[in-house]
Write a protein that holds these residues in place. Sequence first.
Motif, short mmCIF file in Angstrom:
data_model
loop_
_atom_site.label_atom_id
_atom_site.label_comp_id
_atom_site.label_asym_id
_atom_site.label_seq_id
_atom_site.Cartn_x
_atom_site.Cartn_y
_atom_site.Cartn_z
N THR A 1 -10.09 -11.92 -32.32
CA THR A 1 -8.89 -12.51 -31.70
C THR A 1 -7.97 -11.40 -31.21
OG1 THR A 1 -9.02 -14.49 -33.09
CG2 THR A 1 -6.88 -13.97 -32.11
N PHE A 2 -7.82 -10.35 -32.01
CA PHE A 2 -7.02 -9.20 -31.59
C PHE A 2 -7.61 -8.58 -30.32
CE2 PHE A 2 -6.97 -4.54 -31.49
CZ PHE A 2 -5.62 -4.29 -31.34
N LEU A 3 -8.92 -8.37 -30.30
CA LEU A 3 -9.56 -7.75 -29.14
C LEU A 3 -9.44 -8.64 -27.90
CD1 LEU A 3 -12.72 -6.43 -30.99
CD2 LEU A 3 -11.11 -4.99 -29.72
N HIS A 4 -9.61 -9.93 -28.08
CA HIS A 4 -9.48 -10.85 -26.95
C HIS A 4 -8.06 -10.83 -26.40
CE1 HIS A 4 -9.21 -14.72 -24.80
NE2 HIS A 4 -10.51 -14.56 -24.58
N ASP A 5 -7.07 -10.87 -27.27
CA ASP A 5 -5.68 -10.80 -26.83
C ASP A 5 -5.39 -9.48 -26.12
OD1 ASP A 5 -5.25 -13.29 -27.88
OD2 ASP A 5 -4.19 -12.59 -29.68
N GLU B 1 -4.81 2.25 -38.60
CA GLU B 1 -4.89 1.34 -39.75
C GLU B 1 -4.98 -0.10 -39.25
OE1 GLU B 1 -1.71 -0.05 -43.12
OE2 GLU B 1 -1.96 2.11 -42.81
N GLY B 2 -5.75 -0.92 -39.97
CA GLY B 2 -5.84 -2.35 -39.67
C GLY B 2 -5.20 -3.15 -40.78
N THR C 1 -4.43 -10.90 -22.73
CA THR C 1 -3.00 -11.23 -22.81
C THR C 1 -2.15 -9.97 -22.70
OG1 THR C 1 -3.50 -13.15 -24.20
CG2 THR C 1 -1.22 -12.39 -24.15
N ALA C 2 -2.29 -9.07 -23.66
CA ALA C 2 -1.50 -7.83 -23.63
C ALA C 2 -1.97 -6.89 -22.54
CB ALA C 2 -1.60 -7.14 -25.00
N TRP D 1 -3.31 -0.80 -35.39
CA TRP D 1 -3.84 -1.42 -34.17
C TRP D 1 -2.78 -2.24 -33.44
CZ3 TRP D 1 -7.51 0.19 -31.40
CH2 TRP D 1 -8.62 0.82 -31.97
N GLU D 2 -1.88 -2.84 -34.17
CA GLU D 2 -0.83 -3.61 -33.52
C GLU D 2 0.02 -2.73 -32.62
OE1 GLU D 2 2.98 -6.50 -34.68
OE2 GLU D 2 1.74 -5.63 -36.25
N SER D 3 0.41 -1.55 -33.14
CA SER D 3 1.23 -0.63 -32.34
C SER D 3 0.44 -0.04 -31.18
CB SER D 3 1.76 0.50 -33.22
OG SER D 3 2.63 0.00 -34.21
N ILE D 4 -0.84 0.27 -31.40
CA ILE D 4 -1.68 0.81 -30.33
C ILE D 4 -1.73 -0.19 -29.17
CG2 ILE D 4 -4.05 1.42 -29.68
CD1 ILE D 4 -2.68 3.61 -31.24
#
Length: 429
Positions: A246-250, A300-301, A254-255, A183-186
Amino acid sequence: MRMSAMKLSATAALAVSALVLSGCAAGASDDDTPVSLRMTVWTSNEDQLAMFDEIADAYIADHPEVKSITFDPLDFESYTTTLTTQLAGGNPPDMAWVLENAAPDFVSSGALVPLDDTLEATKGYDLDDLSPSATELWTDADGQLAAYPFSTSPFVVFANDDLLAAAGQPTAAQLQADGRWNWESISEVGSAVNATTGKAGFVVRDFDYTQWDYLSTVWGGWGAEPWSKDGATCTMDSPEMVDAFTFLHDAAFTAKSMPGPGTAADFFAGEAAFTVTQISRASLLGESGIQNWELAPLPEGPDGDYSIVGQAGVGALAQAEHPEQSAEFIAYFTNPENSAKLAQYFPPARTSQLDAATLSAANPVLTEEQLGDIVVPAIENGEVRPSHTGSAEIQQEVRSALDALWVADADVEGTLGDVCAAIDPLLEQ
């Protein structure tokens, strides 16, 4: 938006249904007049409806007791509300598709006719071929199958390689080869796509900041769950869920790798690089105009690999006039031959048909390799989307409480705590 005066919850409507069943249930007609049957569905796809009509016509030709079978498409977003309104209003369909998040209410209320006896009495049906994991959600307290899980559809990722190339980003295959299918790379790639092309990075289809439970396709990568295994305690405020949101909000604010509130992007119209959706959406690729696309598993998460499946069951409504004839048609609609036909759009619950060769024969859009490497394992190992009794009330409360999350300066942890405060009393019922 919350329902007020016209609010009719699934629980309330199904309670009405159960009350009717205990007293003045209609039952089958005593005369020999051919009956007309109606099944509510949420698809309006012409090819799918044509397949249903073909199956129904073949059944009617051999069953003079049935005059007609009508498939009645209802709007997907309001499907369960419309169905339960029909039940409470005394105008139930004979048969209905049921979403997995509404399954506990329909199964536990007695609103559906137990199917075991009819299926076992149907020549060549092979009830034992149904996967126990697929039927678990649809089995009542007495061990009877209340609805047949005609679709066990895993969530996957479709990637638009043409859009990724236009943004100078790696393809899904390259990300996987580099060990970066996560998910970070996506989000990183999606952010670059948005900055370069103005189009969306990744889209969780059908979420639209209203259908919050579709985000299970993301939070599953953090090992998060909305409530405890016994369903009695809210866990939306767990550390894992806080990290996932938090990931989804960012990503949204943000991103900007994910469309923000009020912004729509359709992958199949070429408006996003990635979409998380069910495999049954593959039928849209032929009309999409996307020349180069890829199929991939969920990224992957932090908690590792995972898979999520959506389910839909078809059941006969006990409150309707023709429950016996409806159960018999469901037995025909879902027999091995017709299950193989339906597999073109709806991955089957039959273990004998859960192989790449069978699925490939029914689904020419996907290759046997894609089906064998991605789809079959996801069906076999996937967790079903969240479901709970009282799902309509829970959906409304979570959606309302989450509204505070979808602003730039949101307090993620505090908002998720408010979600639990709102639904804990409902979970305890």
